[in-house]
Design a protein around this motif. Structure first.
Motif, PDB file in Angstrom:
ATOM      1  N   ALA A 110      43.015  39.842  37.254  1.00  0.00           N
ATOM      2  CA  ALA A 110      43.404  40.953  38.120  1.00  0.00           C
ATOM      3  C   ALA A 110      42.625  40.878  39.422  1.00  0.00           C
ATOM      4  CB  ALA A 110      43.139  42.279  37.416  1.00  0.00           C
ATOM      5  N   VAL A 111      43.168  41.473  40.473  1.00  0.00           N
ATOM      6  CA  VAL A 111      42.610  41.328  41.809  1.00  0.00           C
ATOM      7  C   VAL A 111      41.202  41.898  41.909  1.00  0.00           C
ATOM      8  CG1 VAL A 111      43.550  43.497  42.677  1.00  0.00           C
ATOM      9  CG2 VAL A 111      43.145  41.587  44.264  1.00  0.00           C
ATOM     10  N   TYR A 112      40.856  42.880  41.081  1.00  0.00           N
ATOM     11  CA  TYR A 112      39.527  43.482  41.173  1.00  0.00           C
ATOM     12  C   TYR A 112      38.499  42.773  40.282  1.00  0.00           C
ATOM     13  CZ  TYR A 112      41.367  45.712  36.957  1.00  0.00           C
ATOM     14  OH  TYR A 112      41.936  45.943  35.735  1.00  0.00           O
ATOM     15  N   VAL A 113      38.900  41.708  39.608  1.00  0.00           N
ATOM     16  CA  VAL A 113      38.019  41.016  38.666  1.00  0.00           C
ATOM     17  C   VAL A 113      37.432  39.766  39.319  1.00  0.00           C
ATOM     18  CG1 VAL A 113      37.914  39.814  36.447  1.00  0.00           C
ATOM     19  CG2 VAL A 113      39.263  41.905  36.676  1.00  0.00           C
ATOM     20  N   ASN A 114      36.186  39.519  39.034  1.00  0.00           N
ATOM     21  CA  ASN A 114      35.501  38.316  39.471  1.00  0.00           C
ATOM     22  C   ASN A 114      36.218  37.081  38.927  1.00  0.00           C
ATOM     23  OD1 ASN A 114      33.745  36.216  39.907  1.00  0.00           O
ATOM     24  ND2 ASN A 114      32.092  37.040  38.663  1.00  0.00           N
ATOM     25  N   ILE A 115      36.577  36.141  39.799  1.00  0.00           N
ATOM     26  CA  ILE A 115      37.328  34.977  39.322  1.00  0.00           C
ATOM     27  C   ILE A 115      36.497  34.083  38.414  1.00  0.00           C
ATOM     28  CG2 ILE A 115      38.904  34.949  41.285  1.00  0.00           C
ATOM     29  CD1 ILE A 115      37.279  32.665  42.466  1.00  0.00           C
ATOM     30  N   ARG A 116      35.184  34.223  38.465  1.00  0.00           N
ATOM     31  CA  ARG A 116      34.370  33.420  37.553  1.00  0.00           C
ATOM     32  C   ARG A 116      34.640  33.797  36.097  1.00  0.00           C
ATOM     33  NH1 ARG A 116      28.010  31.644  37.814  1.00  0.00           N
ATOM     34  NH2 ARG A 116      28.012  30.568  35.810  1.00  0.00           N
ATOM     35  N   ALA A 117      35.107  35.020  35.865  1.00  0.00           N
ATOM     36  CA  ALA A 117      35.420  35.436  34.499  1.00  0.00           C
ATOM     37  C   ALA A 117      36.473  34.530  33.882  1.00  0.00           C
ATOM     38  CB  ALA A 117      35.898  36.888  34.496  1.00  0.00           C
ATOM     39  N   ALA A 118      37.365  33.980  34.709  1.00  0.00           N
ATOM     40  CA  ALA A 118      38.382  33.063  34.195  1.00  0.00           C
ATOM     41  C   ALA A 118      37.743  31.774  33.698  1.00  0.00           C
ATOM     42  CB  ALA A 118      39.404  32.756  35.286  1.00  0.00           C
ATOM     43  N   TYR A 119      36.678  31.362  34.372  1.00  0.00           N
ATOM     44  CA  TYR A 119      35.971  30.137  33.964  1.00  0.00           C
ATOM     45  C   TYR A 119      35.124  30.391  32.722  1.00  0.00           C
ATOM     46  CZ  TYR A 119      32.644  26.254  34.108  1.00  0.00           C
ATOM     47  OH  TYR A 119      31.859  25.175  33.794  1.00  0.00           O
ATOM     48  N   ASP A 120      34.292  31.433  32.760  1.00  0.00           N
ATOM     49  CA  ASP A 120      33.378  31.708  31.658  1.00  0.00           C
ATOM     50  C   ASP A 120      34.107  32.212  30.412  1.00  0.00           C
ATOM     51  OD1 ASP A 120      31.167  31.004  33.175  1.00  0.00           O
ATOM     52  OD2 ASP A 120      30.881  33.044  33.935  1.00  0.00           O
ATOM     53  N   GLY A 121      35.086  33.059  30.610  1.00  0.00           N
ATOM     54  CA  GLY A 121      35.692  33.729  29.470  1.00  0.00           C
ATOM     55  C   GLY A 121      36.903  33.053  28.890  1.00  0.00           C
ATOM     56  N   ASN A 122      37.564  32.179  29.661  1.00  0.00           N
ATOM     57  CA  ASN A 122      38.825  31.608  29.188  1.00  0.00           C
ATOM     58  C   ASN A 122      38.807  30.088  29.077  1.00  0.00           C
ATOM     59  OD1 ASN A 122      39.499  34.230  30.878  1.00  0.00           O
ATOM     60  ND2 ASN A 122      41.074  34.051  29.303  1.00  0.00           N
ATOM     61  N   ALA A 803      25.280  39.688  45.295  1.00  0.00           N
ATOM     62  CA  ALA A 803      25.686  39.098  44.019  1.00  0.00           C
ATOM     63  C   ALA A 803      27.104  39.494  43.661  1.00  0.00           C
ATOM     64  CB  ALA A 803      24.715  39.530  42.926  1.00  0.00           C
ATOM     65  N   LEU A 804      27.418  40.770  43.884  1.00  0.00           N
ATOM     66  CA  LEU A 804      28.741  41.256  43.506  1.00  0.00           C
ATOM     67  C   LEU A 804      29.815  40.820  44.488  1.00  0.00           C
ATOM     68  CD1 LEU A 804      27.756  44.829  42.299  1.00  0.00           C
ATOM     69  CD2 LEU A 804      28.358  42.867  40.895  1.00  0.00           C
ATOM     70  N   SER A 805      29.507  40.847  45.777  1.00  0.00           N
ATOM     71  CA  SER A 805      30.514  40.418  46.748  1.00  0.00           C
ATOM     72  C   SER A 805      30.779  38.936  46.612  1.00  0.00           C
ATOM     73  CB  SER A 805      30.053  40.742  48.177  1.00  0.00           C
ATOM     74  OG  SER A 805      28.875  40.009  48.493  1.00  0.00           O
ATOM     75  N   GLY A 806      29.731  38.157  46.280  1.00  0.00           N
ATOM     76  CA  GLY A 806      29.935  36.734  46.059  1.00  0.00           C
ATOM     77  C   GLY A 806      30.786  36.451  44.844  1.00  0.00           C
ATOM     78  N   ALA A 807      30.856  37.428  43.949  1.00  0.00           N
ATOM     79  CA  ALA A 807      31.671  37.257  42.750  1.00  0.00           C
ATOM     80  C   ALA A 807      33.006  37.981  42.855  1.00  0.00           C
ATOM     81  CB  ALA A 807      30.904  37.786  41.541  1.00  0.00           C
ATOM     82  N   GLY A 808      33.332  38.454  44.021  1.00  0.00           N
ATOM     83  CA  GLY A 808      34.611  39.117  44.202  1.00  0.00           C
ATOM     84  C   GLY A 808      34.557  40.614  43.984  1.00  0.00           C
ATOM     85  N   TYR A 809      33.374  41.228  43.971  1.00  0.00           N
ATOM     86  CA  TYR A 809      33.235  42.668  43.736  1.00  0.00           C
ATOM     87  C   TYR A 809      33.790  43.438  44.927  1.00  0.00           C
ATOM     88  CZ  TYR A 809      30.941  47.157  42.908  1.00  0.00           C
ATOM     89  OH  TYR A 809      30.672  48.472  42.720  1.00  0.00           O
ATOM     90  N   ASN A 810      34.574  44.450  44.663  1.00  0.00           N
ATOM     91  CA  ASN A 810      35.161  45.191  45.764  1.00  0.00           C
ATOM     92  C   ASN A 810      35.075  46.704  45.551  1.00  0.00           C
ATOM     93  OD1 ASN A 810      36.969  45.511  43.715  1.00  0.00           O
ATOM     94  ND2 ASN A 810      38.772  44.840  44.857  1.00  0.00           N
ATOM     95  N   GLY A 811      34.028  47.131  44.866  1.00  0.00           N
ATOM     96  CA  GLY A 811      33.846  48.554  44.686  1.00  0.00           C
ATOM     97  C   GLY A 811      34.097  49.023  43.282  1.00  0.00           C
ATOM     98  N   ARG A 812      34.729  48.158  42.459  1.00  0.00           N
ATOM     99  CA  ARG A 812      34.934  48.499  41.061  1.00  0.00           C
ATOM    100  C   ARG A 812      34.064  47.582  40.209  1.00  0.00           C
ATOM    101  NH1 ARG A 812      41.553  48.673  40.825  1.00  0.00           N
ATOM    102  NH2 ARG A 812      41.896  49.710  42.816  1.00  0.00           N
ATOM    103  N   SER A 813      34.083  47.824  38.944  1.00  0.00           N
ATOM    104  CA  SER A 813      33.323  46.955  38.048  1.00  0.00           C
ATOM    105  C   SER A 813      33.858  45.537  38.146  1.00  0.00           C
ATOM    106  CB  SER A 813      33.443  47.439  36.606  1.00  0.00           C
ATOM    107  OG  SER A 813      32.879  46.480  35.731  1.00  0.00           O
ATOM    108  N   ALA A 814      32.948  44.567  38.237  1.00  0.00           N
ATOM    109  CA  ALA A 814      33.367  43.167  38.327  1.00  0.00           C
ATOM    110  C   ALA A 814      33.501  42.515  36.978  1.00  0.00           C
ATOM    111  CB  ALA A 814      32.361  42.395  39.176  1.00  0.00           C
ATOM    112  N   ALA A 815      33.457  43.303  35.943  1.00  0.00           N
ATOM    113  CA  ALA A 815      33.564  42.729  34.600  1.00  0.00           C
ATOM    114  C   ALA A 815      34.955  42.148  34.368  1.00  0.00           C
ATOM    115  CB  ALA A 815      33.295  43.797  33.555  1.00  0.00           C
TER     116      ALA A 815
END
Length: 815
Positions: A110-122, A803-815
């Motif tokens: 999803a657009v509000y999620v850190n794209i690294r989650a796709a690497y680490d989690g999937n 840290a959060l902006s580098g991970a795609g954080y945009n004001g919501r939880s980056a989880a």
């Protein structure tokens, strides 16, 4: 919903080996390699013809020359059945097929999620459960619809890249649309699949699958375009019409030593010696990509694509001017399977080089200094016009006597120059030899693109009261004027006089050693370090000072760890356990770390070093034989230093390993050798390689080179077209960064936010986190503990925001 069922690995690998007794690799990595190879070269098929004779041919599975004639299909929600356990079924977000082969794997969030989650989690789960989905994979894309990165199946997250532009002249962009328009355009995807994937076995660890970065792809295609243009010129100008005049040899200027192109103030003599009917004949151009941006891979991509797409029987002559770059490039070519070390020649001397060039070889590796045999203008080594010379560090040693001999020996060859530094407006020499730029990728752009890491500068010499105004410039001037090998002890002493005494004084060396041990011990989790001295003798003297201090520091840490262990045993708690564990690891690291001087051998060195009470003999034996491993086998010093798991973590050098020696885990460079311009740029580039967990490279300066560093960066990092550049934006001093940081934070008003775990953090919580986990791992500024705590409290918001902006954080939880 479409499904993809697994087939045995051997089904994908059968027939790729020509030998009748060869066995395919029964592993995912082997299957991936074989799958890509079959896609490129075709699938071997055996059949009987009309006469009953058995025939073997290769059937192409993709039409690389006419991309539009292939079938492109993108499938969403593709169900893939597990290979090892059939009940492990996975649903891929998007898989792109070419002629039924799954070439691109896309994982979406999803657009509000850190794209690294796709690497680490999937992705890690997919590699374990459905590895067969990647046997034919060219690359993987992870995206949240806004940001996007790509990598290969062996890429860790730090090596996932962005596709920022589709032309070198375009402005930088990072959004998913640019990647989709770029990498997934049909013709570009076909090109990437055929020409821009490598399997590299030259580095420590398992084989790496390499997919070209954006700048490499664009630059190589421009270089290949230059070769195609050269072939058109050759058709327009037959051999008997290409040369219209000769320059007499009396016009040539003999040069006794290599010179930097920036030193030429007036137009030099015209080289090569033959005047061409067209100015571009024999000149493929200059390929400028800054140090650390993957030059060896660029060369490999270039030669491989030329061989595939340009008709002809080309010979590639890989020409360097130093042993280190020559070995580095050769090792990369061997590791990627491009050349066979048993059959690919490396010229041992000038006589052998002459013989090799009269023969028909696909690749020849040599140093330009081996063109040391006299060459007649009318009796060249080879008159072939399908020889391409790739000249490394084109600006440096391609204009003297040896270069003249090379062009006499190969009068019809085409020359492509590679350099990590730009051409200047008054540099007519390099342009006359190679032509103008065909590709430009400077220091600043490589950092912005993530091809190299940012460099942080720390002037510790000034804090220690060690720097003398203009001393660095004075010494650098004298060394440049004399054009000496900078590790020659006697020459330096005679040349520099009192300046040499100042920089090598006992008191000064002692202060530096004390500071180095304290500073390096605080960066114990940050990677490997290199200390650069003015000459060999100073390497030995600083080593003598460092070793007892290092051992004392290690003993002190062991005692501290023992006290914390007692405290934990007396009152067990998570806090006490964490403190004890960290102290124990720190003490163990100090005790295990190996420090070694790395210097070249010289005559009478035993006697010269013994004057200072230093026995060079055991060090020379170690440099030659390497370290003894746990299994009894020796590991050479280069491999040990490049291996992040090996305890050889600190190298003390003066000239060796400053060029053509890449250590990705090298994080900190300590400089106590006067340098400037190109030499300084090459040195600091040792610390700019990308490595997992490496946020930046740190340059620690002990002799006041900030002015020289900024001048070098303004010239070499930004190029001659960036008017008014100062280099400050490339390497900023730590003090200036902290001051700017504090100023930016004072303008902020954010009091709370959520971290990536979703837990709300108060200001006090974050202050504690920063003090414990950030300040302790940064280079230690000259702050008291109270000042450090105050600073930590002021920068808390910046640390998390970055840290959060580098991970795609945009004001919501980056989880």
């Amino acid at each position: 919903m479409t499904s993809l069922k697994p087939r045995p690995i051997k089904d994908y690998a059968i027939g790729i080996y020509d030998g009748p007794h060869a066995t395919p690799k029964e592993s995912s990595e082997g299957a991936v390699f074989l799958g890509i190879k079959m896609i490129r070269n075709g699938v071997p098929v055996t059949y009987r013809d009309d006469q009953g004779q058995q025939r073997r041919i290769r059937v192409p599975v993709i039409n690389f020359r006419e991309p539009e004639k292939n079938r492109f299909v993108a499938v969403r929600e593709l169900k893939i059945q597990g290979l090892r356990s059939p009940h492990y079924n996975r649903h891929a977000d998007l898989v792109c097929f070419i002629n039924g082969l799954p070439i691109v794997f896309i994982e979406l969030k999803a657009v509000y999620v850190n794209i690294r989650a796709a690497y680490d989690g999937n992705l890690s789960d997919y590699f374990d459960t459905i590895p067969h989905a990647f046997y034919h994979n060219a690359f993987i894309i992870v995206s949240n619809g806004d940001r996007a990165k790509y990598g290969s199946i062996t890429s860790d997250w730090g090596r996932y890249s962005e596709w920022k532009r589709n032309d070198e002249r375009e402005a930088c962009g990072v959004d998913a649309q640019i990647m989709l328009d770029g990498m997934l355009a049909k013709d570009r995807l076909i090109d990437l699949l055929e020409n821009f994937i490598l399997f590299d076995d030259s580095k420590q660890g398992p084989t790496r699958k390499i997919i070209a970065q954006n700048h490499q792809y664009l630059g190589v295609n421009r270089a290949v375009g230059s070769v195609i243009y050269q072939e058109e010129l050759k058709k327009e100008f037959p051999p008997d019409r290409r040369t219209i005049d000769y320059f007499p040899e009396t016009q040539l200027e003999e040069t006794t030593a290599p010179a930097l192109v920036a030193d030429y103030q007036s137009p030099p003599v015209d080289l090569p010696l033959v005047k061409r009917a067209h100015p571009d004949l024999g000149r493929l151009g200059v390929f400028w990509q800054t140090q650390g941006s993957g030059k060896s891979y660029v060369m490999i991509f270039f030669v491989e694509k030329v061989r595939r797409v340009v008709p002809g029987n080309f010979t590639f002559v890989m020409m360097t001017d130093r042993d280190d770059p020559d070995g580095q490039i050769y090792k990369s070519f061997v590791g990627c399977g491009i050349v066979d070390p048993k059959t690919t020649p490396r010229a041992a001397n000038g006589v052998e080089l002459k013989r090799l060039l009269t023969e028909d070889h696909r690749f020849i590796f040599s140093l330009i200094h081996k063109f040391n045999q006299p060459v007649s203008l009318y009796e060249p080594y080879s008159s072939r016009d399908d020889i391409i010379v790739l000249s490394d560090e084109a600006h440096r040693t391609q204009s003297g006597k040896m270069a003249r001999n090379m062009r006499l020996a190969l009068p019809n060859a085409a020359f492509l120059g590679f350099t990590g530094t730009p051409l200047f407006k008054n540099d007519q020499l390099t342009r006359r030899i190679f032509g103008s730029y065909i590709s430009r990728y400077d220091f600043k752009r490589s950092e912005e693109d993530g091809a190299t890491v940012k460099l942080v500068y720390e002037n510790r010499g000034e804090r220690l009261g060690l720097t003398v105004s203009d001393l660095n410039d004075k010494i650098a001037d004298k060394i440049e004027d004399a054009d000496l090998d900078q590790d020659q002890i006697a020459h330096l002493e005679n040349l520099l006089g009192k300046d040499y005494e100042v920089i090598t004084a006992d008191k000064r060396i002692r202060k530096i050693a004390v500071d180095f041990v304290e500073h390096c011990s605080t960066r114990w989790e940050s990677g490997k370090s290199m200390f650069v001295c003015i000459d060999k003798l100073t390497c030995a003297r600083i080593y003598q000072e460092i070793m007892p201090l290092w051992k004392a520091k290690a003993a002190g840490l062991q005692q501290h760890a023992a006290k914390l262990e007692k405290a934990w045993m007396a009152g067990p708690s998570p806090e006490n356990l964490a403190a004890f564990t960290k102290a124990h690891r720190h003490a163990a690291w100090m005790g295990e770390t190996l420090i070694q001087i790395i210097i070249s051998e010289a005559q009478n060195e035993v006697k010269d070093f013994m004057r200072w009470g230093f026995d060079i003999t055991p060090h020379r034996a170690l440099i030659k034989n390497g370290f003894e491993g746990a299994d009894g086998r020796n590991v050479d010093v280069e491999s040990a230093f490049k291996d992040d798991r090996h305890p050889f973590r600190i190298a003390i050098v003066c000239a060796m390993w400053l060029t053509g020696f890449d250590v990705e885990s090298l994080t900190t460079l300590y400089l106590d050798k006067p340098m400037r311009a190109h030499t300084l740029m090459q040195a600091i580039a040792r610390a700019n390689r990308v490595y997992p967990g490496k946020a930046c490279g740190v340059i620690v300066d002990y002799n006041g080179m900030l002015k020289s560093l900024r001048e070098a960066l303004a010239q070499y990092a930004l190029g001659d077209d960036d008017e008014g550049g100062t280099g400050e934006e490339i390497v900023a001093p730590l003090e200036e960064m902290v001051a700017a940081l504090v100023q930016a934070i004072e303008a902020g008003e954010i009091e709370h936010f959520e971290n990536w775990t979703g837990k709300e953090q108060t200001r006090a919580d974050v202050e504690t986190f920063v003090i414990d986990h950030v300040m302790n791992n940064l280079p230690q500024p000259p702050y008291t503990e109270e000042e450090a705590q105050d600073l930590a409290g002021r920068i808390y918001h910046f640390v998390f925001q970055q840290a959060l902006s580098g991970a795609g954080y945009n004001g919501r939880s980056a989880a």
